[in-house]
Scaffold this motif. Structure first.
Motif, PDB file in Angstrom:
ATOM      1  N   HIS A  95     -10.741 -38.045   2.606  1.00  0.00           N
ATOM      2  CA  HIS A  95     -11.566 -38.897   3.472  1.00  0.00           C
ATOM      3  C   HIS A  95     -12.360 -39.892   2.634  1.00  0.00           C
ATOM      4  O   HIS A  95     -12.433 -41.083   2.955  1.00  0.00           O
ATOM      5  CB  HIS A  95     -12.541 -38.043   4.299  1.00  0.00           C
ATOM      6  CG  HIS A  95     -11.901 -36.986   5.129  1.00  0.00           C
ATOM      7  ND1 HIS A  95     -10.918 -37.250   6.052  1.00  0.00           N
ATOM      8  CD2 HIS A  95     -12.106 -35.633   5.183  1.00  0.00           C
ATOM      9  CE1 HIS A  95     -10.542 -36.123   6.642  1.00  0.00           C
ATOM     10  NE2 HIS A  95     -11.249 -35.136   6.123  1.00  0.00           N
ATOM     11  N   LYS A 382     -15.255 -36.287  13.510  1.00  0.00           N
ATOM     12  CA  LYS A 382     -14.309 -36.291  14.629  1.00  0.00           C
ATOM     13  C   LYS A 382     -13.378 -35.076  14.585  1.00  0.00           C
ATOM     14  O   LYS A 382     -12.383 -35.016  15.303  1.00  0.00           O
ATOM     15  CB  LYS A 382     -13.486 -37.576  14.613  1.00  0.00           C
ATOM     16  CG  LYS A 382     -14.332 -38.829  14.881  1.00  0.00           C
ATOM     17  CD  LYS A 382     -13.447 -40.065  14.916  1.00  0.00           C
ATOM     18  CE  LYS A 382     -14.280 -41.307  15.209  1.00  0.00           C
ATOM     19  NZ  LYS A 382     -13.446 -42.541  15.227  1.00  0.00           N
ATOM     20  N   ASN A 383     -13.716 -34.134  13.698  1.00  0.00           N
ATOM     21  CA  ASN A 383     -12.986 -32.861  13.587  1.00  0.00           C
ATOM     22  C   ASN A 383     -11.559 -33.033  13.052  1.00  0.00           C
ATOM     23  O   ASN A 383     -10.666 -32.253  13.373  1.00  0.00           O
ATOM     24  CB  ASN A 383     -12.962 -32.121  14.932  1.00  0.00           C
ATOM     25  CG  ASN A 383     -12.820 -30.618  14.733  1.00  0.00           C
ATOM     26  OD1 ASN A 383     -13.342 -30.050  13.776  1.00  0.00           O
ATOM     27  ND2 ASN A 383     -12.098 -29.962  15.634  1.00  0.00           N
ATOM     28  N   ASN A 384     -11.347 -34.060  12.216  1.00  0.00           N
ATOM     29  CA  ASN A 384     -10.057 -34.244  11.556  1.00  0.00           C
ATOM     30  C   ASN A 384     -10.145 -33.748  10.120  1.00  0.00           C
ATOM     31  O   ASN A 384     -11.059 -34.135   9.396  1.00  0.00           O
ATOM     32  CB  ASN A 384      -9.681 -35.727  11.534  1.00  0.00           C
ATOM     33  CG  ASN A 384      -9.379 -36.270  12.912  1.00  0.00           C
ATOM     34  OD1 ASN A 384      -8.682 -35.635  13.692  1.00  0.00           O
ATOM     35  ND2 ASN A 384      -9.892 -37.460  13.215  1.00  0.00           N
ATOM     36  N   ASP A 385      -9.205 -32.887   9.722  1.00  0.00           N
ATOM     37  CA  ASP A 385      -9.156 -32.530   8.309  1.00  0.00           C
ATOM     38  C   ASP A 385      -8.203 -33.491   7.589  1.00  0.00           C
ATOM     39  O   ASP A 385      -7.707 -34.462   8.178  1.00  0.00           O
ATOM     40  CB  ASP A 385      -8.795 -31.054   8.099  1.00  0.00           C
ATOM     41  CG  ASP A 385      -7.388 -30.693   8.576  1.00  0.00           C
ATOM     42  OD1 ASP A 385      -6.513 -31.572   8.592  1.00  0.00           O
ATOM     43  OD2 ASP A 385      -7.173 -29.516   8.935  1.00  0.00           O
ATOM     44  N   ILE A 388      -4.612 -35.410   8.542  1.00  0.00           N
ATOM     45  CA  ILE A 388      -4.429 -36.626   9.334  1.00  0.00           C
ATOM     46  C   ILE A 388      -3.735 -37.728   8.530  1.00  0.00           C
ATOM     47  O   ILE A 388      -3.043 -38.582   9.093  1.00  0.00           O
ATOM     48  CB  ILE A 388      -5.802 -37.117   9.874  1.00  0.00           C
ATOM     49  CG1 ILE A 388      -5.596 -38.198  10.933  1.00  0.00           C
ATOM     50  CG2 ILE A 388      -6.704 -37.614   8.751  1.00  0.00           C
ATOM     51  CD1 ILE A 388      -6.875 -38.610  11.645  1.00  0.00           C
TER      52      ILE A 388
END
Length: 413
Positions: A95, A382-385, A388
């Motif tokens: 990220h 947004k609860n994405n690890d 993605i």
């Protein structure tokens, strides 16, 4: 500080041990004139670099020439043909890597708009003849332009016509290094095939999916040495680097080429120090490289849709799920790997290793990477690890169509 013995070099590599594993990513791209698609010259590049200073970047000068910028652990540098590279700061997760790249691209786009330029992220310049590529006044490139073609027929194309993505990876111990170095080396043919994005030269198909890889395999000081497919440890890499010929030394603000000498010769003459050793390591252009971290160097540059995919894929394998990844490759035949290395840039995912094609192995490793990224549990608001960022690879494998093959298909329409 002097280097007197091989043990000094081994200790240097041991000093790279990290308790927390961080990620560094370097991305290169071409800058072109918007109206003509000609490569940007140095005067145009200077305009871009000076404009970027408004975002807090500080200039790097060589003599009185601006040759780069730095800020907060990041650096912007120029390659020989004015390709621009962002060497990112050390990040905790993909990220952060992706956010860093996005912010830089946004700044670069603003600067390019101001000066009527555009960016192109691809492994090989698809239109420009090498005779028409402008250069810049960085001193080391003058030596490289003179010396590199002597031992690699496509060395100048590597310098002036290619762009790649490099992933810098930490190790916690020598055993951890041995495993990671072996995995990266064994997966080099797969890396070339899966991330191939350089099929065009002078506006025509080259017959290769990663012409960039073809170029790098015919570049002085490059390749995938057979010793890399053994259990490479710090002593072996110390010997490898000691016996590797010097490209140049930096002395009194000039680059001097000590023709025919190795770093071992320099050490025996009592002239070896850590400054010229670090410089020497940076002129070893193999597909995998050791400094105080491991460099993975065999990914073609690509646009934003796949920009973060390569780093995410390998972080899942090497940080999130190293043992399972190592189990996959540990019994592969070394001769298979070397043969695949010399064909994967042409045959892509059809290349065979251990009686299976690289499409099969890519799917297996994608699942391992997914589990590794899930295990790492770096989640956004947004609860994405980090999984993605693997969507681009999922699309390639589900369609059995790499970026390079998509470009070739589009040409035929």
């Amino acid at each position: 500080m002097k280097i007197n013995t091989k043990e000094d070099i081994i200790n240097y590599f041991q000093s790279g041990y990290k308790k927390s594993l961080l990620i560094g990513v370097e991305n290169e791209k071409f800058l072109l004139e918007k109206d003509t698609s000609k490569r940007a010259n140095y005067e145009q590049i200077k305009n871009i670099l000076n404009y970027l200073k408004k975002f807090g970047w500080e200039e790097i000068l060589e003599d009185k020439n601006i040759i780069g910028l730095n800020k907060d652990g990041q650096s912007i540098t120029l390659e020989p043909g004015n390709q621009i590279e962002l060497a990112g700061a050390l990040c905790n997760n993909i990220h952060e890597v992706c956010s860093e790249s996005y912010n830089f691209q946004k700044q670069l786009d603003e600067a390019c708009k101001k000066f009527n330029l555009k960016t192109l992220s691809i492994g090989y310049d698809p239109t420009t003849d090498i005779a028409d590529v402008p250069n810049n006044p960085k001193k080391r490139y003058k030596v490289m332009t003179r010396e590199m073609p002597k031992n690699g027929e496509l060395s100048l194309e590597m310098m002036y016509q290619t762009c790649g993505t490099q992933i810098n990876l930490d190790y916690t111990s020598e055993q951890d290094f041995i495993k990671k170095f072996k995995v990266i080396s064994y997966l080099t043919p797969l890396t070339i095939a899966l991330f191939s994005n350089s099929a065009i030269k002078k506006s025509k198909p080259t017959g290769f999916l990663s012409y960039r890889s073809k170029v790098w395999q015919n570049t002085s000081r490059g390749g995938l040495p057979k010793v890399f497919l053994e259990n490479m440890d710090f002593e072996k890499y110390a010997d490898f680097s000691l016996d590797f010929k010097l490209l140049f030394l930096h002395d009194n603000n000039e680059y001097i080429s000590p023709i025919g000498k190795s770093f071992r010769d320099l050490m025996e003459e009592g002239k070896a120090n850590y400054e010229n050793f670090q410089l020497h390591l940076s002129t070893i252009f193999t597909e995998v490289r050791l400094k105080k971290y491991i460099e993975l160097r065999s990914i073609d540059a690509c646009e934003w849709d796949c920009h973060c995919a390569g780093p995410a894929f390998f972080i899942g394998l090497l940080y999130g799920n190293l043992n399972e990844t190592f189990e996959i490759i540990k019994n592969w035949n070394k001769e298979d790997i070397l043969k695949a290395y010399t064909t994967s840039y042409k045959d892509g995912l059809k290349t065979i290793i251990n009686n299976k094609d690289l499409l099969f192995w890519s799917k297996e490793l994608l699942n391992i990477s997914k589990r590794g990224l899930e295990n790492r549990s770096f989640v956004t608001t947004k609860n994405n690890d980090e999984r993605i960022y693997l969507k681009n690879i999922e699309n390639i494998l589900s369609k059995n169509l790499t970026k390079a093959e998509q470009v070739l298909a589009d040409l035929q329409k």
